[in-house]
Scaffold this motif. Structure first.
Motif, PDB file in Angstrom:
ATOM      1  N   ALA A 107       0.837  -1.206   0.000  1.00 37.81           N
ATOM      2  CA  ALA A 107       0.000   0.000   0.000  1.00 37.81           C
ATOM      3  C   ALA A 107       0.872   1.255   0.000  1.00 37.81           C
ATOM      4  CB  ALA A 107      -0.934  -0.008   1.207  1.00 37.81           C
ATOM      5  N   CYS A 108       1.944   1.228   0.772  1.00 38.64           N
ATOM      6  CA  CYS A 108       2.869   2.366   0.804  1.00 38.64           C
ATOM      7  C   CYS A 108       3.567   2.552  -0.538  1.00 38.64           C
ATOM      8  CB  CYS A 108       3.891   2.183   1.926  1.00 38.64           C
ATOM      9  SG  CYS A 108       3.203   2.413   3.575  1.00 38.64           S
TER      10      CYS A 108
ATOM     11  N   GLU B  53      -6.278   9.863  -2.712  1.00 37.97           N
ATOM     12  CA  GLU B  53      -7.017   9.847  -1.437  1.00 37.97           C
ATOM     13  C   GLU B  53      -7.333   8.418  -1.003  1.00 37.97           C
ATOM     14  OE1 GLU B  53      -7.749  12.340   0.686  1.00 37.97           O
ATOM     15  OE2 GLU B  53      -6.710  13.769  -0.602  1.00 37.97           O
ATOM     16  N   ASN B  54      -7.733   7.596  -1.953  1.00 43.04           N
ATOM     17  CA  ASN B  54      -8.024   6.196  -1.644  1.00 43.04           C
ATOM     18  C   ASN B  54      -6.760   5.470  -1.198  1.00 43.04           C
ATOM     19  OD1 ASN B  54      -9.709   3.835  -1.510  1.00 43.04           O
ATOM     20  ND2 ASN B  54      -8.751   3.173  -3.427  1.00 43.04           N
ATOM     21  N   ARG B  55      -5.648   5.753  -1.831  1.00 41.34           N
ATOM     22  CA  ARG B  55      -4.387   5.103  -1.461  1.00 41.34           C
ATOM     23  C   ARG B  55      -3.963   5.479  -0.041  1.00 41.34           C
ATOM     24  NH1 ARG B  55      -3.042   2.716  -6.132  1.00 41.34           N
ATOM     25  NH2 ARG B  55      -3.252   3.834  -8.086  1.00 41.34           N
TER      26      ARG B  55
ATOM     27  N   VAL C 265      -3.458   2.821   3.084  1.00 41.15           N
ATOM     28  CA  VAL C 265      -2.272   2.761   3.950  1.00 41.15           C
ATOM     29  C   VAL C 265      -2.706   2.794   5.414  1.00 41.15           C
ATOM     30  CG1 VAL C 265      -0.236   4.049   4.733  1.00 41.15           C
ATOM     31  CG2 VAL C 265      -0.617   3.682   2.289  1.00 41.15           C
ATOM     32  N   MET C 266      -3.599   3.697   5.741  1.00 40.22           N
ATOM     33  CA  MET C 266      -4.058   3.809   7.132  1.00 40.22           C
ATOM     34  C   MET C 266      -4.756   2.524   7.578  1.00 40.22           C
ATOM     35  SD  MET C 266      -2.871   6.606   7.979  1.00 40.22           S
ATOM     36  CE  MET C 266      -2.237   8.040   7.179  1.00 40.22           C
TER      37      MET C 266
END
Length: 122
Positions: free
Chosen positions: A83-84, A101-103, A107-108
């Motif tokens: 994800a990062c 924004e979705n990425r 990550v979160m």
């Protein structure tokens, strides 16, 4: 860049085995210390990443995603690392795209999913 694939494992225990071997007799303590350090540091770094997102400072977002990516992979947190990487590549030119924004949200979420693993290791 695609998001982490469903078949990407959340956690790869082989990475932990490698860290334990590198640390020798101190393997268990070393892994516990590394997991706690990563948990503490990444909590701080992801707060900075969120702040960068809010400011639309994509250069900072890319740099922070890069730093988490490598450490996550070392600890076997494969989906967080992926994800990062996707976020880093999406923002590498100090710009955002339609998926940025979705990425960030992914990550979160992947860090949230990895947190119990880190707590068990530490």
């Amino acid at each position: 860049m695609p998001l982490p694939a469903a078949e990407t494992p959340l956690f790869d225990p082989i990475a932990m085995d490698k860290l334990r071997k590198v640390a020798g007799d101190q393997g268990s303590t070393f892994v516990a210390d590394m997991a706690q350090l990563f948990l503490d540091e990444t909590t701080r770094v992801l707060a900075e990443l969120q702040a960068g997102r809010e400011r639309q400072d994509w250069k900072t977002v890319s740099r922070l995603a890069h730093s988490v990516k490598s450490s996550a992979a070392t600890l076997g947190l494969m989906r967080l690392s992926a994800a990062c990487q996707a976020l880093e590549l999406d923002t590498r030119n100090a710009t955002s795209g339609p998926e940025t924004e979705n990425r960030v949200a992914v990550v979160m979420e992947e860090f949230k999913q990895a947190t119990p693993i880190l707590k068990r290791l530490s």
